[in-house]
Design a protein around this motif. Structure first.
Motif, short mmCIF file in Angstrom:
data_model
loop_
_atom_site.label_atom_id
_atom_site.label_comp_id
_atom_site.label_asym_id
_atom_site.label_seq_id
_atom_site.Cartn_x
_atom_site.Cartn_y
_atom_site.Cartn_z
N GLU A 185 8.61 21.25 -3.94
CA GLU A 185 8.26 20.43 -5.10
C GLU A 185 9.17 19.19 -5.25
OE1 GLU A 185 9.16 23.63 -5.13
OE2 GLU A 185 7.39 24.79 -5.69
N THR A 186 8.62 18.12 -5.77
CA THR A 186 9.43 16.94 -6.09
C THR A 186 9.89 17.05 -7.53
OG1 THR A 186 7.38 15.77 -6.57
CG2 THR A 186 8.38 15.32 -4.45
N ILE A 187 11.09 17.60 -7.69
CA ILE A 187 11.63 17.83 -9.05
C ILE A 187 13.05 17.29 -9.19
CG2 ILE A 187 10.19 19.84 -9.62
CD1 ILE A 187 12.41 21.60 -8.53
N GLY A 188 13.49 16.55 -8.18
CA GLY A 188 14.89 16.08 -8.16
C GLY A 188 15.61 16.82 -7.06
N LYS A 189 16.29 16.05 -6.18
CA LYS A 189 16.89 16.63 -4.98
C LYS A 189 18.32 17.11 -5.25
CE LYS A 189 19.43 14.74 -1.28
NZ LYS A 189 20.03 15.97 -0.89
N PRO A 190 18.57 18.42 -5.20
CA PRO A 190 19.95 18.88 -5.30
C PRO A 190 20.69 18.62 -3.99
CG PRO A 190 18.47 20.76 -5.05
CD PRO A 190 17.61 19.52 -5.03
N ARG A 232 19.67 20.57 -0.34
CA ARG A 232 18.45 20.47 0.46
C ARG A 232 18.10 19.01 0.71
NH1 ARG A 232 14.47 18.36 -2.72
NH2 ARG A 232 13.95 19.29 -4.72
N SER A 254 15.66 15.67 0.83
CA SER A 254 14.73 15.23 -0.20
C SER A 254 13.32 15.73 0.13
CB SER A 254 14.72 13.70 -0.28
OG SER A 254 14.20 13.16 0.91
N ASN A 255 12.59 16.08 -0.90
CA ASN A 255 11.20 16.47 -0.72
C ASN A 255 10.30 15.25 -0.84
OD1 ASN A 255 11.69 19.16 -0.32
ND2 ASN A 255 11.44 19.72 -2.47
N VAL A 256 9.31 15.19 0.02
CA VAL A 256 8.39 14.06 0.01
C VAL A 256 6.97 14.60 -0.04
CG1 VAL A 256 7.49 12.12 1.35
CG2 VAL A 256 9.95 12.56 1.30
N GLN A 295 21.24 11.41 -8.44
CA GLN A 295 20.37 11.68 -7.30
C GLN A 295 19.48 12.92 -7.54
OE1 GLN A 295 22.42 12.82 -3.70
NE2 GLN A 295 20.82 11.96 -2.39
N SER A 296 20.04 13.95 -8.14
CA SER A 296 19.28 15.20 -8.33
C SER A 296 18.32 15.12 -9.52
CB SER A 296 20.26 16.36 -8.54
OG SER A 296 20.99 16.14 -9.73
N GLU A 297 18.37 13.98 -10.23
CA GLU A 297 17.54 13.86 -11.43
C GLU A 297 16.43 12.83 -11.26
OE1 GLU A 297 18.32 15.74 -14.22
OE2 GLU A 297 19.72 16.65 -12.79
N VAL A 298 16.34 12.25 -10.05
CA VAL A 298 15.42 11.13 -9.86
C VAL A 298 14.19 11.57 -9.05
CG1 VAL A 298 15.12 8.86 -8.79
CG2 VAL A 298 17.27 9.41 -9.92
N ILE A 299 13.02 11.11 -9.48
CA ILE A 299 11.81 11.26 -8.67
C ILE A 299 11.17 9.88 -8.58
CG2 ILE A 299 9.55 12.37 -8.44
CD1 ILE A 299 11.23 14.38 -10.60
N ASP A 328 17.08 8.52 -0.48
CA ASP A 328 17.29 9.97 -0.35
C ASP A 328 17.12 10.67 -1.70
OD1 ASP A 328 17.75 12.33 0.91
OD2 ASP A 328 19.94 12.11 0.99
N VAL A 329 15.92 10.54 -2.23
CA VAL A 329 15.57 11.25 -3.46
C VAL A 329 14.17 11.84 -3.26
CG1 VAL A 329 16.96 9.84 -5.02
CG2 VAL A 329 14.62 9.14 -4.52
N ASP A 330 13.81 12.79 -4.11
CA ASP A 330 12.45 13.34 -4.04
C ASP A 330 11.45 12.22 -4.35
OD1 ASP A 330 13.42 15.79 -3.42
OD2 ASP A 330 12.85 16.78 -5.30
N MET A 331 10.42 12.13 -3.51
CA MET A 331 9.45 11.05 -3.72
C MET A 331 8.02 11.49 -3.44
SD MET A 331 11.20 7.47 -2.54
CE MET A 331 10.07 6.47 -3.49
N LEU A 391 7.97 16.44 -16.53
CA LEU A 391 9.44 16.50 -16.38
C LEU A 391 10.07 15.38 -17.21
CD1 LEU A 391 9.71 17.08 -12.50
CD2 LEU A 391 9.95 18.82 -14.29
#
Ligand SMILES: Cc1ncc(C[n+]2csc(CCOP(=O)(O)OP(=O)(O)O)c2C)c(N)n1
Ligand code: SF4
Ligand SMILES: [Mg+2]
Lengths: 356, 274
Positions: free
Chosen positions: A197-202, A205, A207-209, B66-70, B86-89, B108
């Motif tokens: 899921e794209t919920i913010g990358k800790p 792991r 990044s999720n795309v 970084q962990s809070e960004v989409i 390098d963030v969820d996208m 969210l």
């Protein structure tokens, strides 16, 4: 504790969405399904904190669904035929990106702006992909208001099991008519995070795309192979079909959704005349119960396929029996609903008469 | 950029050109932000997209979010933004990035959500989504790269192409009598009560780069207020499709784009405009 209520199909579906623990609904008004958005706007937020948003168009709705479904939450939209046409690009993206979600199509008569009366003319655009590219939705066809409720819960289960969009394909009559319905208990709204899921990358792991873009053709082919494998698996595991009085039948009438109930009445009338007629009702339109038809073709003399369109599912029924027995079609179009008498007459003329 | 060029090789895996032995820790004065992936940009030399990507990465790193960004990537030259940031996208359909961002933010609400879009994406095919997202005052940040052209598809006319400006679909120059005038979408959405912070920046000079970075930081920080949409336009170059060298394109931008697309804040939270 379950509850018995008298309700419109659209409202039962909306109530079931709240109870299934749906997290968000994005939609745009269109008859004959606006009650879904209206009911949820009234009820949902106060009861479960579910998000309900009226978007500026069906294009926006489906893309909101795409974004929100990417967070792993339970997301849905609903519309009727012209609105579903507008959503098709987005549905294709969702299918390729393998996002779970529920799309409800309360089919009305077309083509064009058509009519607000019930139809099944969206079988092709619902069952065969609909947008661009090779993809499938899992398609469930309720035939009662009870199933309008039950299938919402089932849809979310299947959507998450296969990471695939699920469509409930129903029609304006089922959406509008009132029947009694027994609701399942309220489910909690809970996040089941499994890693994509794209919920913010800790930190721990990559990044999720979420994307449907794989510009190198060999990679894109691999994505397609993966999708087709998944669809095969769905075909192996998830076929649902109801067979009514088929054991001793000489003839079969088949139809899905509301039409299956009219077919049942026609079969009853046939039996009163001494004709042994059974009914096959596909519940899943994808995956389609090809084998059911193939097998019964050894025992019966012919199948009459009845639809509220110009003949769409009949192509699948015809494929299924592989020429073993005649398959004939009877349909009404543009928002007209066939009567049991019409169906019986068609059976006698096209199948029984023809099979002599 | 040329879509076909991307098919050629293992672009993203190619790190052999980097020789790390000459770089000693004590010599380092400038580094790649940790929020940028270890991949070479596919952007043409001198293209503003790379500069803005870097600024976004710097801001995210410095804010520690970084962990809070989409993020939401567009369809346009920045379609591969997720290969660098390098963030969820999520990669949206052409024009729909702000609807996708709306969907994410609505479920969210405490995350930082941004969409990154070109002018064709945001101001032509996605105009409806842009206006309505801003009108609802979605608490997201738009980063809008206005290069006056369709970069990815090879230089067709954009809604922002200047009068008289040549493109492959306005080969004799944009004729406003038949092709319409360039659309100042930023001024348009600034007029909506839903927008909170609206500014127009550029990145062709060091001072402007620093200003743009500040604006991006402000755009992210203001999301915490939950008081409306933040919108940053970056007037950008497209040397390849403008058929210029990077330097020529910067001069051309300054002389031709800036008189029409004037830089500065258009709307700020405390109401000051300039
Ligand atoms: C529905 C749809 N229509 C058209 C396209 C083709 N297309 C891809 S990018 C693009 C224009 C991009 O221009 P812009 O948004 O200005 O971004 P830039 O490349 O200049 O950064 C178009 C028309 C598409 N991918 N999808
Ligand atoms: S210079 Fe133009 S074509 Fe090249 S990457 Fe930048 S926007 Fe795209
Ligand atoms: Mg552009």
């Amino acid at each position: 504790m379950s509850e018995l209520k008298l309700m419109k199909g659209n409202e039962a579906l909306a109530e079931a969405a709240i109870r299934a623990g749906c997290d968000a609904y994005f939609g745009y008004p269109i008859t004959p399904q606006s009650e879904v958005l209206e009911y949820l706007s009234r009820e949902a937020e106060a009861r479960t904190g579910m998000t309900v948003l009226q978007a500026e168009s069906e294009i926006a709705s489906i893309n909101m669904v795409y974004g929100a479904a990417g967070t792993g939450k339970k997301i849905m939209t609903s519309s009727s035929s012209p609105g579903i046409s507008l959503m098709q690009e987005g549905i294709s993206y969702i299918a390729c990106a393998e996002l779970p979600c529920l799309i409800v199509n309360v089919n009305r008569g077309g083509p064009g702006l058509g009519t607000i009366q019930p139809a099944q003319s969206d079988y092709f655009q619902s069952v065969k992909g609909g947008g661009h590219g090779d993809y499938r939705l899992i398609v469930l066809a309720p035939s009662t208001v009870q199933e309008m409720s039950d299938f919402v819960k089932l849809s979310f289960e299947l959507a998450f099991k296969y990471r695939n969009p699920v469509m409930i394909l129903t029609d304006g009559a089922l959406g509008q008519m009132m029947e009694k319905v027994e609701f399942f208990e309220q489910q909690p709204r809970e996040d089941i995070i499994t890693g994509w899921e794209t919920i913010g990358k800790p930190d721990d792991r990559p990044s999720n795309v979420i994307t449907s873009l794989h510009i190198q053709p060999d990679k894109m082919e691999q994505i397609n192979i993966h999708l087709q494998k998944k669809y095969k698996e769905i075909e192996e595991n998830e076929i649902r079909v109801e067979m009514i009085d088929c054991e001793d039948a000489d003839y079969i009438i088949t139809g899905y959704g509301l039409v299956a109930r009219i077919c049942q009445k026609a079969a009853q009338m046939a039996r009163e005349k001494g004709l042994k007629v059974g009914v096959i009702r596909p519940i899943t339109l994808f995956p389609f119960p090809y084998e059911t038809y193939f097998n019964i073709a050894d025992k019966v003399k012919g199948i009459l396929d009845v639809e509220m369109n110009a003949g769409q599912m009949v192509e699948d029924v015809t494929l299924a029996v592989k020429g073993k027995i005649p398959v004939e079609f009877y349909g009404r179009m543009g928002g007209m609903v066939p009567t049991p008498e019409e169906i019986l007459e068609a059976l006698e003329q096209k199948i029984i008469g023809g099979a002599k | 950029m040329n879509e076909k060029a991307l098919i050629d090789d293992e672009h993203y895996e190619n790190t052999t050109l980097r020789d790390t032995t000459v770089i000693q820790p004590e010599n380092i004065v400038y580094e790649k932000p940790k929020t940028l992936k270890d991949a070479d940009f596919h952007y043409c030399p001198g293209c503003a997209h790379s500069v803005v990507h870097r600024l976004i990465a710097e801001v995210i790193e410095e804010m520690g979010i970084q962990s809070e960004v989409i993020g939401v990537a567009p369809v346009g030259c920045a379609v591969f933004a997720y290969n660098y940031l390098d963030v969820d996208m999520t990669e949206a359909a052409h024009g729909r990035a702000s609807a996708v961002a709306t969907g994410i933010k609505r479920v969210l609400p405490d995350k930082y959500v941004f969409s990154y879009q070109g002018d064709g994406d945001l101001a032509a095919i996605g105009t409806g989504e842009t206006i309505h997202t801003c009108n609802r005052g979605e608490n997201i940040l738009f980063i809008f790269i206005n290069n006056g052209i369709y970069g990815m598809t090879g230089g067709q006319m954009a809604p922002t192409t200047l009068p008289g400006m040549k493109s492959t679909t306005s080969p004799f120059g944009r004729d406003v009598s038949t092709m319409g005038n360039p659309l100042k979408i930023t001024e348009l959405i600034a007029a909506l009560p839903g927008t909170y912070y609206v500014t127009r920046q550029a990145v062709f000079k060091p001072g402007l780069v620093r200003k743009t970075k500040k604006a991006i930081q402000k755009g992210f920080e203001l999301q915490k207020d939950k008081k409306g949409t933040c919108f940053i336009e970056v007037v950008a170059n497209c040397p390849s499709n403008w058929k210029m060298t990077p330097l020529e394109s910067n001069h051309w931008l300054e002389e031709n784009m800036l008189p029409f697309y004037q830089l500065g804040d258009i709307k700020t939270p405390n109401g000051s405009n300039n």
